[in-house]
Design a protein around this motif. Structure first.
Motif, PDB file in Angstrom:
ATOM      1  N   THR A  49       0.853  -1.195   0.000  1.00 44.28           N
ATOM      2  CA  THR A  49       0.000   0.000   0.000  1.00 44.28           C
ATOM      3  C   THR A  49       0.887   1.243   0.000  1.00 44.28           C
ATOM      4  O   THR A  49       0.604   2.225  -0.677  1.00 44.28           O
ATOM      5  CB  THR A  49      -0.922   0.026   1.231  1.00 44.28           C
ATOM      6  OG1 THR A  49      -0.120  -0.044   2.428  1.00 44.28           O
ATOM      7  CG2 THR A  49      -1.907  -1.139   1.192  1.00 44.28           C
ATOM      8  N   HIS A  50       1.980   1.175   0.765  1.00 52.22           N
ATOM      9  CA  HIS A  50       2.997   2.217   0.818  1.00 52.22           C
ATOM     10  C   HIS A  50       4.188   1.645   1.578  1.00 52.22           C
ATOM     11  O   HIS A  50       4.131   0.501   2.046  1.00 52.22           O
ATOM     12  CB  HIS A  50       2.459   3.503   1.447  1.00 52.22           C
ATOM     13  CG  HIS A  50       2.003   3.390   2.872  1.00 52.22           C
ATOM     14  ND1 HIS A  50       1.125   2.422   3.314  1.00 52.22           N
ATOM     15  CD2 HIS A  50       2.306   4.132   3.981  1.00 52.22           C
ATOM     16  CE1 HIS A  50       0.906   2.574   4.601  1.00 52.22           C
ATOM     17  NE2 HIS A  50       1.620   3.604   5.043  1.00 52.22           N
ATOM     18  N   LEU A  51       5.251   2.407   1.722  1.00 52.45           N
ATOM     19  CA  LEU A  51       6.499   1.828   2.244  1.00 52.45           C
ATOM     20  C   LEU A  51       6.830   2.278   3.663  1.00 52.45           C
ATOM     21  O   LEU A  51       7.986   2.221   4.081  1.00 52.45           O
ATOM     22  CB  LEU A  51       7.664   2.146   1.281  1.00 52.45           C
ATOM     23  CG  LEU A  51       7.539   1.499  -0.108  1.00 52.45           C
ATOM     24  CD1 LEU A  51       8.693   1.938  -1.013  1.00 52.45           C
ATOM     25  CD2 LEU A  51       7.492  -0.023  -0.009  1.00 52.45           C
ATOM     26  N   HIS A  52       5.843   2.685   4.429  1.00 53.36           N
ATOM     27  CA  HIS A  52       6.091   3.007   5.838  1.00 53.36           C
ATOM     28  C   HIS A  52       6.578   1.764   6.599  1.00 53.36           C
ATOM     29  O   HIS A  52       6.352   0.626   6.179  1.00 53.36           O
ATOM     30  CB  HIS A  52       4.817   3.556   6.489  1.00 53.36           C
ATOM     31  CG  HIS A  52       4.629   5.034   6.282  1.00 53.36           C
ATOM     32  ND1 HIS A  52       3.471   5.690   6.618  1.00 53.36           N
ATOM     33  CD2 HIS A  52       5.472   5.973   5.771  1.00 53.36           C
ATOM     34  CE1 HIS A  52       3.609   6.989   6.335  1.00 53.36           C
ATOM     35  NE2 HIS A  52       4.800   7.175   5.813  1.00 53.36           N
ATOM     36  N   HIS A  53       7.188   2.028   7.767  1.00 51.70           N
ATOM     37  CA  HIS A  53       7.881   0.987   8.521  1.00 51.70           C
ATOM     38  C   HIS A  53       6.990  -0.165   8.945  1.00 51.70           C
ATOM     39  O   HIS A  53       7.460  -1.295   9.095  1.00 51.70           O
ATOM     40  CB  HIS A  53       8.514   1.604   9.776  1.00 51.70           C
ATOM     41  CG  HIS A  53       7.518   2.247  10.700  1.00 51.70           C
ATOM     42  ND1 HIS A  53       7.067   1.633  11.841  1.00 51.70           N
ATOM     43  CD2 HIS A  53       6.856   3.428  10.619  1.00 51.70           C
ATOM     44  CE1 HIS A  53       6.193   2.422  12.445  1.00 51.70           C
ATOM     45  NE2 HIS A  53       6.047   3.519  11.729  1.00 51.70           N
ATOM     46  N   ASP A  54       5.689   0.104   9.137  1.00 50.44           N
ATOM     47  CA  ASP A  54       4.783  -0.953   9.590  1.00 50.44           C
ATOM     48  C   ASP A  54       4.074  -1.658   8.423  1.00 50.44           C
ATOM     49  O   ASP A  54       3.152  -2.440   8.639  1.00 50.44           O
ATOM     50  CB  ASP A  54       3.753  -0.397  10.590  1.00 50.44           C
ATOM     51  CG  ASP A  54       3.055   0.848  10.092  1.00 50.44           C
ATOM     52  OD1 ASP A  54       3.614   1.551   9.225  1.00 50.44           O
ATOM     53  OD2 ASP A  54       1.940   1.132  10.562  1.00 50.44           O
ATOM     54  N   HIS A  55       4.529  -1.390   7.217  1.00 53.10           N
ATOM     55  CA  HIS A  55       3.931  -2.024   6.032  1.00 53.10           C
ATOM     56  C   HIS A  55       4.976  -2.722   5.164  1.00 53.10           C
ATOM     57  O   HIS A  55       4.659  -3.685   4.470  1.00 53.10           O
ATOM     58  CB  HIS A  55       3.174  -0.983   5.199  1.00 53.10           C
ATOM     59  CG  HIS A  55       2.003  -0.411   5.929  1.00 53.10           C
ATOM     60  ND1 HIS A  55       0.692  -0.821   5.727  1.00 53.10           N
ATOM     61  CD2 HIS A  55       1.939   0.525   6.924  1.00 53.10           C
ATOM     62  CE1 HIS A  55      -0.113  -0.169   6.542  1.00 53.10           C
ATOM     63  NE2 HIS A  55       0.610   0.662   7.283  1.00 53.10           N
ATOM     64  N   ALA A  56       6.211  -2.207   5.184  1.00 52.09           N
ATOM     65  CA  ALA A  56       7.242  -2.735   4.285  1.00 52.09           C
ATOM     66  C   ALA A  56       8.408  -3.358   5.047  1.00 52.09           C
ATOM     67  O   ALA A  56       9.446  -3.646   4.454  1.00 52.09           O
ATOM     68  CB  ALA A  56       7.758  -1.612   3.382  1.00 52.09           C
ATOM     69  N   GLY A  72      -2.188  10.793  -0.468  1.00 45.56           N
ATOM     70  CA  GLY A  72      -2.568  11.735   0.596  1.00 45.56           C
ATOM     71  C   GLY A  72      -1.888  11.384   1.897  1.00 45.56           C
ATOM     72  O   GLY A  72      -1.225  12.214   2.494  1.00 45.56           O
ATOM     73  N   HIS A  73      -2.082  10.133   2.351  1.00 47.36           N
ATOM     74  CA  HIS A  73      -1.297   9.683   3.512  1.00 47.36           C
ATOM     75  C   HIS A  73       0.185   9.760   3.140  1.00 47.36           C
ATOM     76  O   HIS A  73       1.004  10.259   3.911  1.00 47.36           O
ATOM     77  CB  HIS A  73      -1.716   8.271   3.892  1.00 47.36           C
ATOM     78  CG  HIS A  73      -0.905   7.653   4.993  1.00 47.36           C
ATOM     79  ND1 HIS A  73      -0.880   8.148   6.267  1.00 47.36           N
ATOM     80  CD2 HIS A  73      -0.054   6.584   4.993  1.00 47.36           C
ATOM     81  CE1 HIS A  73      -0.079   7.413   7.010  1.00 47.36           C
ATOM     82  NE2 HIS A  73       0.448   6.466   6.264  1.00 47.36           N
ATOM     83  N   THR A  74       0.500   9.241   1.955  1.00 47.73           N
ATOM     84  CA  THR A  74       1.814   9.434   1.326  1.00 47.73           C
ATOM     85  C   THR A  74       1.561   9.747  -0.144  1.00 47.73           C
ATOM     86  O   THR A  74       0.459   9.487  -0.654  1.00 47.73           O
ATOM     87  CB  THR A  74       2.689   8.167   1.447  1.00 47.73           C
ATOM     88  OG1 THR A  74       2.068   7.114   0.712  1.00 47.73           O
ATOM     89  CG2 THR A  74       2.892   7.750   2.896  1.00 47.73           C
ATOM     90  N   GLY A 125      -5.495   0.067   3.307  1.00 44.03           N
ATOM     91  CA  GLY A 125      -4.196   0.565   3.772  1.00 44.03           C
ATOM     92  C   GLY A 125      -4.403   1.775   4.666  1.00 44.03           C
ATOM     93  O   GLY A 125      -5.471   1.947   5.281  1.00 44.03           O
ATOM     94  N   ASP A 126      -3.407   2.633   4.737  1.00 43.63           N
ATOM     95  CA  ASP A 126      -3.500   3.791   5.630  1.00 43.63           C
ATOM     96  C   ASP A 126      -4.280   4.953   5.008  1.00 43.63           C
ATOM     97  O   ASP A 126      -4.300   6.041   5.586  1.00 43.63           O
ATOM     98  CB  ASP A 126      -2.101   4.268   6.040  1.00 43.63           C
ATOM     99  CG  ASP A 126      -1.466   3.369   7.087  1.00 43.63           C
ATOM    100  OD1 ASP A 126      -2.090   2.358   7.459  1.00 43.63           O
ATOM    101  OD2 ASP A 126      -0.346   3.678   7.532  1.00 43.63           O
ATOM    102  N   ALA A 127      -4.912   4.725   3.852  1.00 45.76           N
ATOM    103  CA  ALA A 127      -5.857   5.731   3.359  1.00 45.76           C
ATOM    104  C   ALA A 127      -6.997   5.893   4.368  1.00 45.76           C
ATOM    105  O   ALA A 127      -7.630   6.947   4.433  1.00 45.76           O
ATOM    106  CB  ALA A 127      -6.401   5.329   1.986  1.00 45.76           C
TER     107      ALA A 127
HETATM  108 ZN   LIG Z   1       1.509   4.684   6.899  1.00 49.10          ZN
END
Ligand SMILES: [Zn+2]
Length: 289
Positions: free
Chosen positions: A105-112, A176-178, A199-201
């Motif tokens: 969904t994106h590459l933040h620490h809790d996803h990637a 928007g979130h990223t 995801g974090d949307a």
């Molecule tokens: Zn995030």
């Protein structure tokens, strides 16, 4: 519609505890909120696909060493051996080498965080997210751990906007979130109908009910548009929307090794509150027309 998806499994990467207003601005200011870190395993007719990977498993032994004191202190991860992705996959009898694709969904620490544990997979992310994660602006760099995704072994496929990955698996651009955040729509799955992995949307249902996106945004106006887009998409497709970080909602979901099943209509259709924000009362026969 044909889909290659056979089953969906909800995987757990433990929890974070964050300051409440990062989830819903203007609420719970200063209050700690413990939230799930989740990701998903898709069993398909073409092999296994992960959507996100959760935290870096090095957090299990030493969060500060894995994330640095600032990020570890701000997010307070709790992750045990059972949350290692190999252990989670093992619950479903799946080996890491069986995972053919990882969609982020994106590459933040809790996803990637566990990307490097899948060197044989194709790693799919939006080009805008890849660019931003590798060279983030200083004000928004903290949630990206370069050690998560800077590995020569990772074979990237950069998506641009809305993409069909395979029949029934659709990437929807939700920035928007990223800048390069995306959500994943799984159309007409055999057991769950249409499922949106937001995801974090959308962190939690309160974001939709109050029409306020999460507190961490690179572009708040875009985040509002993405929130509305997902609510409208869920409504027209009668989808189940799975948000990323709500403890109460996560509790309701079957977890691996049990496959996701169709959720109760009330649980599934909470996004109707968001539809009222967008269209006011769309159920009123005199509305608009
Ligand atoms: Zn995030």
């Amino acid at each position: 519609m044909k889909t290659i998806v056979r089953q969906i499994f909800v995987m757990s990467s433990g929890t974070l505890t964050v300051e409440g207003s990062t989830l819903v601005p203007g609420t719970s200011f200063g209050q700690p909120k413990t939230i799930p870190v989740q990701y998903f395993l898709l069993e398909t007719s073409k092999g296994y696909i992960l959507v996100d990977t959760g935290n870096d498993p090095d957090v299990i032994t030493d969060a500060v060493a894995a994330w640095g004191a600032d990020l570890a202190g701000a997010s307070n991860p709790v992750m045990n051996a059972e949350h290692h992705p190999y252990a989670q996959l093992g619950l479903c009898g799946v080996d890491a080498k069986d995972v053919r694709m990882v969609i982020y969904t994106h590459l933040h620490h809790d996803h990637a965080g566990a990307a490097r544990f899948f060197p044989d997979a194709l790693h799919v992310v939006q080009k805008a997210e890849h660019r931003w994660a590798f060279t983030p602006d200083r004000y928004f760099g903290a949630p990206y751990n370069q050690s998560d995704f800077r590995h020569d072994t990772l074979n990237w496929q950069l998506a641009e906007g809305d993409w069909v990955i395979q029949p029934g698996i659709h990437l929807v651009s939700t920035p928007g979130h990223t800048p390069g955040h995306q959500s994943i729509v799984l159309w007409d799955t055999p057991d769950c109908g249409t499922v949106i992995l937001a995801g974090d949307a959308i962190n939690c249902r309160e974001n939709i009910e109050k029409d306020i996106p999460g507190g961490l945004t690179s572009d708040t106006a875009a985040a509002v548009s993405s929130l509305h887009r997902l609510s409208a998409l869920a409504s027209v497709s009668d989808a189940s929307m799975l948000v990323s970080h709500e403890a109460g909602f996560f509790e309701l979901l079957p977890k691996a090794p049990h496959a996701l099943k169709l959720l109760d209509p009330e649980v599934r259709r909470y996004y109707e509150a968001g539809i009222r924000h967008i269209y006011h009362d769309a159920a009123d026969p005199d509305h608009l027309l």
